[in-house]
Write an enzyme that holds these catalytic residues in place. Structure first.
Site, PDB file in Angstrom:
ATOM      1  N   LYS A  98      17.035  20.822 -10.260  1.00 35.85           N
ATOM      2  CA  LYS A  98      16.343  19.601 -10.665  1.00 35.85           C
ATOM      3  C   LYS A  98      17.234  18.551 -11.314  1.00 35.85           C
ATOM      4  O   LYS A  98      18.132  18.862 -12.086  1.00 35.85           O
ATOM      5  CB  LYS A  98      15.216  19.952 -11.655  1.00 35.85           C
ATOM      6  CG  LYS A  98      14.119  20.777 -11.026  1.00 35.85           C
ATOM      7  CD  LYS A  98      13.184  19.921 -10.207  1.00 35.85           C
ATOM      8  CE  LYS A  98      12.249  19.333 -11.188  1.00 35.85           C
ATOM      9  NZ  LYS A  98      11.068  18.760 -10.754  1.00 35.85           N
ATOM     10  N   GLU A 121      10.425   8.049 -16.766  1.00 35.74           N
ATOM     11  CA  GLU A 121       9.058   8.554 -16.982  1.00 35.74           C
ATOM     12  C   GLU A 121       8.562   8.191 -18.378  1.00 35.74           C
ATOM     13  O   GLU A 121       7.398   7.860 -18.578  1.00 35.74           O
ATOM     14  CB  GLU A 121       9.030  10.073 -16.791  1.00 35.74           C
ATOM     15  CG  GLU A 121       9.308  10.502 -15.352  1.00 35.74           C
ATOM     16  CD  GLU A 121       9.590  11.996 -15.282  1.00 35.74           C
ATOM     17  OE1 GLU A 121       8.640  12.782 -15.263  1.00 35.74           O
ATOM     18  OE2 GLU A 121      10.787  12.374 -15.267  1.00 35.74           O
ATOM     19  N   HIS A 173       0.832  -1.212   0.000  1.00 34.00           N
ATOM     20  CA  HIS A 173       0.000   0.000   0.000  1.00 34.00           C
ATOM     21  C   HIS A 173       0.870   1.267   0.000  1.00 34.00           C
ATOM     22  O   HIS A 173       0.447   2.314   0.485  1.00 34.00           O
ATOM     23  CB  HIS A 173      -0.943   0.050   1.213  1.00 34.00           C
ATOM     24  CG  HIS A 173      -1.710  -1.216   1.434  1.00 34.00           C
ATOM     25  ND1 HIS A 173      -2.989  -1.411   0.962  1.00 34.00           N
ATOM     26  CD2 HIS A 173      -1.358  -2.370   2.059  1.00 34.00           C
ATOM     27  CE1 HIS A 173      -3.404  -2.628   1.303  1.00 34.00           C
ATOM     28  NE2 HIS A 173      -2.424  -3.231   1.959  1.00 34.00           N
ATOM     29  N   SER A 211      16.286  20.861 -15.516  1.00 34.16           N
ATOM     30  CA  SER A 211      15.154  21.714 -15.846  1.00 34.16           C
ATOM     31  C   SER A 211      15.683  22.999 -16.452  1.00 34.16           C
ATOM     32  O   SER A 211      16.742  23.492 -16.066  1.00 34.16           O
ATOM     33  CB  SER A 211      14.371  22.019 -14.566  1.00 34.16           C
ATOM     34  OG  SER A 211      13.632  23.210 -14.719  1.00 34.16           O
TER      35      SER A 211
END
Ligand code: ARG
Length: 463
Positions: free
Chosen positions: A286, A293, A159, A280
């Site tokens: 970043k 992704e 979970h 970024s």
């Protein structure tokens, strides 16, 4: 312009509609397989007495030349090829151009309906092993990471809440286990496609004395299809391929998700290699996991190809329909996506560094509650009662923002008189993994054996 079927018509087809129906733009990828099928068919026709020895010889020579010319992509861009409907028309036109009438005899008793079914089977016979190799390469990277993480501890999650301590090595092998099933799934697909469809004609079979058993041997098939109607109009092997590809994508996507989370500032369990991340344009701090992704994102298109393909099939009457032409773009896109995603995932995972201190800290604390309950079970307490006692203890620790290792013996005993001084050493992450007994567990010996098993499997599939 003449097409393979021009005789039946007064004039040529509408240019836009012809363009709409043509598949040469993408089925060029079957070129090699189409030539291989035609070489074998010429031999079968010659054995059946349909082609003379000389005709068969000149066809073979011309097809070898065509195959050779196909090494150069420019071969497929000629002015003449612009009117070719598909790869089968292309090869036939090139053949007739070289050998005239003999070439015009090659299509005797053969239909493009069985030809395309053959070509796609031959194509997958070549290409599926490449995907299997890439799966094995990713399993090898996971095995190396498992090995490199040694005795490092980390939390496992259910979970997405901390569950129980595990070895990081065990976590890597969990992902490898899913990929091994994918490898097996592709293996059984290779068995499914191992049937020669030639001899089926357009639907009813062929009227020439084709020895399909010998033809199957020549083309490397161990069986011949059972029914010509089914063989020309079914693409179950395409569904199976897309399913195997989609499930492999689901597995790499879950892997990607794990490492997107675990390399984030919030977890900090692993560090991405600089080579596997992007920055970024705006935020200088970043370090984004773009490749992971994209793997997660591209999974959608392969699942889409599978569901799209099943939808294409569901309304088709038995026998060939042009709808089946949709199989190729589905297969090619799924193939490219799964292969590239496996490679990208392997490259990212190979460059990960484990932050052992962070994972060890995260693996201690309240996730040892099961071990405390097991301790009481060891003293004869029924598990349900132990669960309740430890639940109350956890409630208290949460309220006081403390963990098990801060409890004094008196505090332990306030919850159960059965707690002794040895409770502290038995309630650690290392003790927890060391207590596991089953071969599939996270016990260090079990994980070592599992890693050896993965290595042995890799050696067996790579030879
Ligand atoms: N390009 C076609 C396909 O991919 C080849 C078979 C064509 N057969 C036909 N009867 N039009 O399915």
């Amino acid at each position: 312009m003449a097409h393979l079927w021009s005789g039946r018509f007064e004039g040529g087809p509408d240019a836009a509609l012809f363009e709409f129906g043509a598949s040469f733009g993408f089925d060029r990828r079957l070129f090699e397989d189409d030539v291989a099928g035609s070489l074998a068919w010429a031999q079968a026709l010659s054995a059946a007495g349909v082609l003379s020895r000389e005709e068969a010889h000149s066809i073979r020579t011309a097809l070898e030349d065509i195959r050779q010319r196909g090494q150069d992509p420019a071969f497929f861009m000629s002015e003449a090829s612009r009117s070719d409907e598909d790869v089968h028309s292309f090869v036939e036109r090139e053949l007739v151009q070289r050998v005239g009438d003999a070439g015009r005899r090659l299509h005797t008793g053969r239909s493009r309906n069985e030809q395309v079914a053959l070509d796609l089977r031959l194509y997958l016979k070549r290409r599926v092993p490449v995907i299997q190799q890439r799966i094995a390469a990713l399993v090898a990277v996971l095995a190396d990471q498992s090995d490199a993480s040694g005795a490092a501890l980390m939390p496992s999650y259910t979970h997405l809440r901390r569950a129980q301590p595990i070895l990081a090595a065990h976590f890597f092998l969990a992902h490898a286990a899913a990929l091994r099933r994918d490898h097996v799934r592709f293996r059984s697909l290779l068995d499914e496609i191992d049937e020669l469809p030639l001899g089926s004609g357009a639907i009813a079979g062929t009227s020439y004395a084709i020895d399909v058993r010998t033809l199957a041997d020549h083309l490397g098939f161990s069986r011949v299809v059972a029914n010509s109607i089914d063989a020309t109009g079914e693409r179950d092997f395409v569904s199976s391929f897309l399913h195997a590809a989609a499930l492999t994508m689901v597995h790499v996507s879950r892997m990607a998700e794990d490492f997107i989370l675990f390399t984030s500032e919030e977890f900090g369990f692993f560090e991405l290699a600089d080579t596997a991340a992007t920055g970024s344009s705006l935020m200088p701090q970043k370090k984004n996991p773009d490749p992971l992704e994209l793997v997660r994102g591209k999974t959608g298109r392969v699942i889409g190809r599978l569901t799209g393909w099943l939808a294409t099939m569901k309304g088709l009457p038995i026998g060939y329909s042009k709808d089946l032409q949709e199989d190729k773009e589905a297969v090619f896109e799924a193939e490219d996506t799964v292969r590239n995603s496996l490679d990208a995932t392997a490259a990212v995972i190979a460059g990960l560094t484990l932050n052992g201190n962070v994972t060890a800290t995260a693996a201690s604390g309240l996730l040892l509650a099961t071990d405390v309950a097991d301790y009481l079970v060891g003293k004869g307490v029924p598990f349900r009662d132990a669960h309740e006692i430890v639940g109350a203890l956890v409630r208290r620790l949460v309220r006081e923002a403390r963990s098990f290792d801060s409890l004094t013996l008196d505090e332990w005993r306030a919850h159960s008189a059965l707690f002794d001084a040895d409770v502290t050493e038995s309630v650690t992450a290392a003790a927890s993994v060391g207590r596991k007994r089953t071969p599939q567990s996270t016990h260090p010996d079990a994980v070592r054996a599992a890693l050896a098993d993965v290595r042995a499997w890799l050696a067996s599939v790579r030879q």
